[in-house]
Design a protein around this motif. Structure first.
Motif, PDB file in Angstrom:
ATOM      1  N   LEU A  52      11.105  -3.460 -12.216  1.00 38.71           N
ATOM      2  CA  LEU A  52      11.113  -2.532 -11.086  1.00 38.71           C
ATOM      3  C   LEU A  52      12.074  -1.366 -11.327  1.00 38.71           C
ATOM      4  N   GLU A  53      13.157  -1.642 -12.017  1.00 39.03           N
ATOM      5  CA  GLU A  53      14.086  -0.561 -12.351  1.00 39.03           C
ATOM      6  C   GLU A  53      13.454   0.395 -13.357  1.00 39.03           C
ATOM      7  N   LEU A  54      12.783  -0.179 -14.365  1.00 37.19           N
ATOM      8  CA  LEU A  54      12.185   0.663 -15.404  1.00 37.19           C
ATOM      9  C   LEU A  54      11.015   1.474 -14.870  1.00 37.19           C
ATOM     10  N   VAL A  55      10.131   0.852 -14.062  1.00 39.11           N
ATOM     11  CA  VAL A  55       8.998   1.596 -13.541  1.00 39.11           C
ATOM     12  C   VAL A  55       9.461   2.671 -12.563  1.00 39.11           C
ATOM     13  N   GLY A  56      10.533   2.395 -11.819  1.00 40.19           N
ATOM     14  CA  GLY A  56      11.100   3.426 -10.942  1.00 40.19           C
ATOM     15  C   GLY A  56      11.583   4.622 -11.732  1.00 40.19           C
ATOM     16  N   LYS A  57      12.183   4.364 -12.892  1.00 39.83           N
ATOM     17  CA  LYS A  57      12.634   5.472 -13.751  1.00 39.83           C
ATOM     18  C   LYS A  57      11.431   6.272 -14.268  1.00 39.83           C
ATOM     19  N   ALA A  58      10.342   5.590 -14.625  1.00 39.95           N
ATOM     20  CA  ALA A  58       9.145   6.297 -15.089  1.00 39.95           C
ATOM     21  C   ALA A  58       8.553   7.160 -13.974  1.00 39.95           C
ATOM     22  N   PHE A  59       8.526   6.631 -12.732  1.00 45.27           N
ATOM     23  CA  PHE A  59       8.038   7.434 -11.608  1.00 45.27           C
ATOM     24  C   PHE A  59       8.919   8.662 -11.390  1.00 45.27           C
ATOM     25  N   HIS A  74      -0.868  -5.491   0.634  1.00 41.84           N
ATOM     26  CA  HIS A  74      -1.735  -4.549   1.354  1.00 41.84           C
ATOM     27  C   HIS A  74      -2.389  -3.589   0.366  1.00 41.84           C
ATOM     28  N   LEU A  75      -3.174  -2.649   0.896  1.00 38.88           N
ATOM     29  CA  LEU A  75      -3.760  -1.589   0.089  1.00 38.88           C
ATOM     30  C   LEU A  75      -2.656  -0.738  -0.534  1.00 38.88           C
ATOM     31  N   MET A  76      -2.949  -0.188  -1.697  1.00 36.89           N
ATOM     32  CA  MET A  76      -1.932   0.558  -2.429  1.00 36.89           C
ATOM     33  C   MET A  76      -1.438   1.780  -1.650  1.00 36.89           C
ATOM     34  N   SER A  77      -2.323   2.486  -0.949  1.00 35.90           N
ATOM     35  CA  SER A  77      -1.905   3.663  -0.179  1.00 35.90           C
ATOM     36  C   SER A  77      -0.925   3.272   0.915  1.00 35.90           C
ATOM     37  N   VAL A  78      -1.202   2.139   1.587  1.00 36.99           N
ATOM     38  CA  VAL A  78      -0.313   1.667   2.651  1.00 36.99           C
ATOM     39  C   VAL A  78       1.037   1.258   2.074  1.00 36.99           C
ATOM     40  N   LEU A  79       1.031   0.610   0.931  1.00 34.24           N
ATOM     41  CA  LEU A  79       2.284   0.171   0.305  1.00 34.24           C
ATOM     42  C   LEU A  79       3.153   1.363  -0.090  1.00 34.24           C
ATOM     43  N   VAL A  80       2.538   2.417  -0.607  1.00 29.29           N
ATOM     44  CA  VAL A  80       3.309   3.613  -0.965  1.00 29.29           C
ATOM     45  C   VAL A  80       3.950   4.219   0.286  1.00 29.29           C
ATOM     46  N   LEU A  81       3.180   4.290   1.399  1.00 27.77           N
ATOM     47  CA  LEU A  81       3.737   4.817   2.647  1.00 27.77           C
ATOM     48  C   LEU A  81       4.916   3.958   3.112  1.00 27.77           C
ATOM     49  N   ALA A  82       4.787   2.632   3.052  1.00 25.77           N
ATOM     50  CA  ALA A  82       5.878   1.744   3.467  1.00 25.77           C
ATOM     51  C   ALA A  82       7.111   1.952   2.591  1.00 25.77           C
ATOM     52  N   GLY A  83       6.897   2.082   1.283  1.00 25.70           N
ATOM     53  CA  GLY A  83       8.029   2.336   0.390  1.00 25.70           C
ATOM     54  C   GLY A  83       8.719   3.644   0.713  1.00 25.70           C
ATOM     55  N   HIS A  84       7.920   4.660   1.064  1.00 30.45           N
ATOM     56  CA  HIS A  84       8.481   5.953   1.442  1.00 30.45           C
ATOM     57  C   HIS A  84       9.338   5.831   2.709  1.00 30.45           C
ATOM     58  N   ALA A 130       5.134  -2.374  -7.512  1.00 33.02           N
ATOM     59  CA  ALA A 130       5.241  -1.053  -8.133  1.00 33.02           C
ATOM     60  C   ALA A 130       4.843   0.035  -7.144  1.00 33.02           C
ATOM     61  N   CYS A 131       3.871  -0.253  -6.269  1.00 29.69           N
ATOM     62  CA  CYS A 131       3.481   0.735  -5.259  1.00 29.69           C
ATOM     63  C   CYS A 131       4.619   1.002  -4.275  1.00 29.69           C
ATOM     64  N   VAL A 140      17.631  -2.517  -1.345  1.00 31.74           N
ATOM     65  CA  VAL A 140      16.285  -3.041  -1.111  1.00 31.74           C
ATOM     66  C   VAL A 140      15.916  -3.983  -2.253  1.00 31.74           C
ATOM     67  N   GLN A 141      15.409  -5.156  -1.900  1.00 29.32           N
ATOM     68  CA  GLN A 141      14.908  -6.120  -2.877  1.00 29.32           C
ATOM     69  C   GLN A 141      13.398  -6.228  -2.674  1.00 29.32           C
ATOM     70  N   VAL A 142      12.640  -5.819  -3.684  1.00 26.08           N
ATOM     71  CA  VAL A 142      11.181  -5.863  -3.601  1.00 26.08           C
ATOM     72  C   VAL A 142      10.691  -7.085  -4.372  1.00 26.08           C
ATOM     73  N   PHE A 143       9.873  -7.900  -3.718  1.00 21.13           N
ATOM     74  CA  PHE A 143       9.332  -9.103  -4.352  1.00 21.13           C
ATOM     75  C   PHE A 143       7.882  -8.859  -4.762  1.00 21.13           C
ATOM     76  N   GLN A 144       7.483  -9.486  -5.862  1.00 16.39           N
ATOM     77  CA  GLN A 144       6.128  -9.335  -6.387  1.00 16.39           C
ATOM     78  C   GLN A 144       5.385 -10.657  -6.256  1.00 16.39           C
ATOM     79  N   PHE A 145       4.212 -10.602  -5.632  1.00 20.02           N
ATOM     80  CA  PHE A 145       3.396 -11.806  -5.466  1.00 20.02           C
ATOM     81  C   PHE A 145       2.759 -12.171  -6.804  1.00 20.02           C
ATOM     82  N   GLU A 146       2.905 -13.432  -7.201  1.00 14.96           N
ATOM     83  CA  GLU A 146       2.359 -13.902  -8.469  1.00 14.96           C
ATOM     84  C   GLU A 146       1.151 -14.782  -8.173  1.00 14.96           C
TER      85      GLU A 146
END
Length: 614
Positions: free
Chosen positions: A526-533, A412-422, A559-560, A430-436
């Motif tokens: 995902l662990e590393l980018v979460g730490k950066a956030f 989805h759009l990045m704004s929507v994905l951030v809201l869903a993650g929130h 990442a969103c 939680v296991q987040v999958f990344q579309f390749e």
């Protein structure tokens, strides 16, 4: 010679197994093919082992003074102890041969389950027990080869049997056969006649199924674990199990009880699944040695161990949440089968049923710069999506039952994905999958949703936080840039953020050395980018204490989701998110604000409409 070797192997196997059982606690067991290998692979072993066994058997037939350790143990041990710890049919047969050679009077004293051997060492001496145990085919063959030397006495209890030894009668095969049949029925080795069934504590088919399932169809005796669907010696499939009562179904049986026997005979908790040897051990060899408490403890521990082993075979159950919608001219395509394969590749078990879709916009194209799109989304979020997602996460959808893991598939759009993650947060696993995008039907498990098998673990320093400008003069707003898929272009930012080569407010940026669409290629990313956030938000909120953050992300979908999750722990500031505006001439438009997320609401920036998040 071959017949002798075959018989030698059988006798030696029984002797060694009984020796290990009696000399070690917990009992040791022979590997099933140990003697087979020795008797077939080594000619020297054949001769040596056979000679040792023959020497042992001959010694057992000598007078008592030369019978070795076993005979000395019997002569010096307390008689009651010998009754409690019985011996197997083969061992009892060997002991009978040795006792027979002495020529002293011998009485076989039988209670309801086993036989004890009593003798007089001298004429008119007191009767004493020599051995007790399982009176089976081997022992009976020894006795019936010299019946005139034995007498037979049936008693209620072996402990009082010596007092009546003098009243024993001659050994008669018919009497012994009738006793054997009663014994076999009492101990569960023989089913009663059809007309007697239902009156002797028969275990029902349902109880047998339950006991077998709880045991995994392996012997429940501590330390045994024999596979009861396979004969270890012949590699033959079949049912080699015995259902043994802990408290006997009859008062006269092993551990029988005047009140409980009739109540518990068909209760699964009172039944153990055993192999032939262990069944004989607790019911015919040494029933007094294995008390109700001991066997109950064994059974309970086994049931828990088997259940734990079976649980270890099951991946954690996982609920599937798809944050998906049409984006501009691209219709969302989600293949549930491939997503489930990716879950299994990640050692997760789909909980079943259909996935939950969040923010799905149907036939409408998802234009992040369109006011109509966002107003439609807010209607849908308020009416259905946010309450339904909350119910799904808490288990209310399934009557309170929660899956162990939440699997998130973002499209989805990045704004929507951030809201869903929130909304999903980090309180649960939680296991987040990344579309390749570059993986198209390559026939690997999970295809486009699975992590590449050859993916390298990223360096811990891959993600970093860069401060471009710190606040001055009490500034209360700041800018957060996320440059992962591409570098956020400064020239396309609103003028209140960046103008004429200068930052107009405090700025923090999360960066990688080489931005790309494949920047998230390993679960550790995902662990590393979460730490950066975390680090970036800590600078903005805890160090600079700004009240409003403007966030411009150019990042992969996973990442969103992670960015939205990180708003949980320290979300004190309002955060406005930006999407690139759509243009009619194909050029890249500027970034425009879409939604603002606060701790308790999400707001449509264009209309100021708020939808509660709790």
């Amino acid at each position: 010679m071959e017949a002798f070797l075959t018989n030698s192997k059988r006798l030696l196997n029984e002797f060694l197994e009984n020796f290990l059982r009696r000399r070690f606690t917990p009992p040791l067991r022979l590997q099933s093919d140990f003697l087979n290998r020795m008797f077939t692979d080594c000619a020297f072993c054949k001769i040596t082992i056979s000679c040792v066994l023959l020497h042992y058997i001959l010694n057992m037939t000598q007078p008592v003074a030369s019978m070795g350790d076993l005979e000395n143990t019997v002569s010096e041990a307390d008689s009651n102890a010998e009754i409690i710890r019985g011996i197997s049919d083969g061992e009892l047969a060997l002991a009978l041969r040795g006792i027979l050679r002495r020529g002293n009077p011998v009485v076989l004293i039988a209670d309801k389950q086993r036989v004890a051997v009593a003798s007089q060492r001298e004429q008119n001496a007191e009767w004493r027990f020599e051995a007790s145990g399982d009176f089976g085919d081997q022992s009976r063959a020894v006795v019936e080869g010299a019946m005139k030397n034995f007498k037979w006495l049936e008693v209620d209890s072996l402990e009082t049997g010596l007092d009546a030894a003098a009243s024993a009668t001659v050994y008669r095969k018919g009497d012994v056969s009738r006793w054997t049949e009663r014994r076999d029925i009492l101990t569960g080795f023989k089913r009663p006649k059809a007309q007697d069934r239902g009156r002797t504590g028969e275990i029902s088919a349902d109880t047998r199924k339950r006991v077998g399932a709880e045991a995994g169809w392996h012997c429940q005796f501590e330390g045994c674990g024999e596979n009861l669907w396979l004969d270890a010696n012949t590699d033959t499939l079949g049912n080699f199990s015995y259902f043994a009562h802990i408290i006997a179904s009859s008062v006269d049986g092993p551990r029988g009880h005047a009140k409980l026997s009739g109540r518990l005979f068909d209760t699964a908790e009172n039944v153990m699944l055993l192999c032939d040897k262990c069944h004989r051990l607790i019911d015919r060899v040494s029933p007094d040695e294995y008390s109700v408490d001991t066997l109950n403890g064994m059974r309970a521990a086994n049931v828990e161990q088997v259940a734990s082993l079976f649980r270890s075979l099951r991946f954690p159950s996982s609920d599937m949440i798809v944050v998906g919608g049409n984006i501009l001219n691209q219709s969302v395509v989600f293949d549930q089968r491939r997503a489930e394969e990716a879950m299994r590749a990640a050692k997760l078990r789909p909980a079943g049923g259909k996935p939950f879709w969040f923010a799905y916009n149907g036939n409408e194209m998802g234009d992040g710069s369109s006011p109509h799109f966002w107003e439609t989304q807010f209607d849908q979020w308020a009416r259905m999506d946010i309450p339904a997602l909350r119910a799904r996460l808490t288990g209310a959808t399934y009557g309170g039952a929660q899956a162990e893991v939440v699997s998130v598939f973002p499209l989805h759009l990045m704004s929507v994905l951030v809201l869903a993650g929130h909304l999903i947060g980090e309180a649960r696993s939680v296991q987040v999958f990344q579309f390749e995008r570059n993986s198209v039907g390559d026939n690997t498990q999970g295809d486009q949703w699975a992590w590449p098998k050859d993916a390298k673990r990223p360096d811990p320093s891959k993600y970093s936080v860069v401060v471009h400008r710190e606040p001055t003069n009490g500034e209360t707003e700041a800018l957060l840039l996320v440059s992962l898929t591409d570098r956020v272009p400064r020239g396309e930012l609103p003028a209140e953020f960046y103008e004429d080569g200068a930052w107009k407010m405090p700025v923090v940026e999360v960066v990688v050395p080489t931005p790309s669409r494949s920047v998230i290629g390993h679960p550790y990313d995902l662990e590393l980018v979460g730490k950066a956030f975390d680090d970036a938000l800590q600078s903005l909120q805890e160090k600079w204490r700004v009240s409003r953050i403007h966030c411009v992300p150019i990042a992969p979908t996973a990442a969103c989701i992670r960015l939205g999750q990180k708003l949980q722990s320290r979300h004190q500031s309002r955060i406005a998110f930006y999407e690139r505006a759509r243009t009619t001439d194909g050029t890249r438009g500027q970034f425009k604000p879409t939604i603002e997320i606060a701790s308790s609401y999400v707001k449509n920036v264009a209309t100021d409409r708020e939808v509660p998040l709790t």
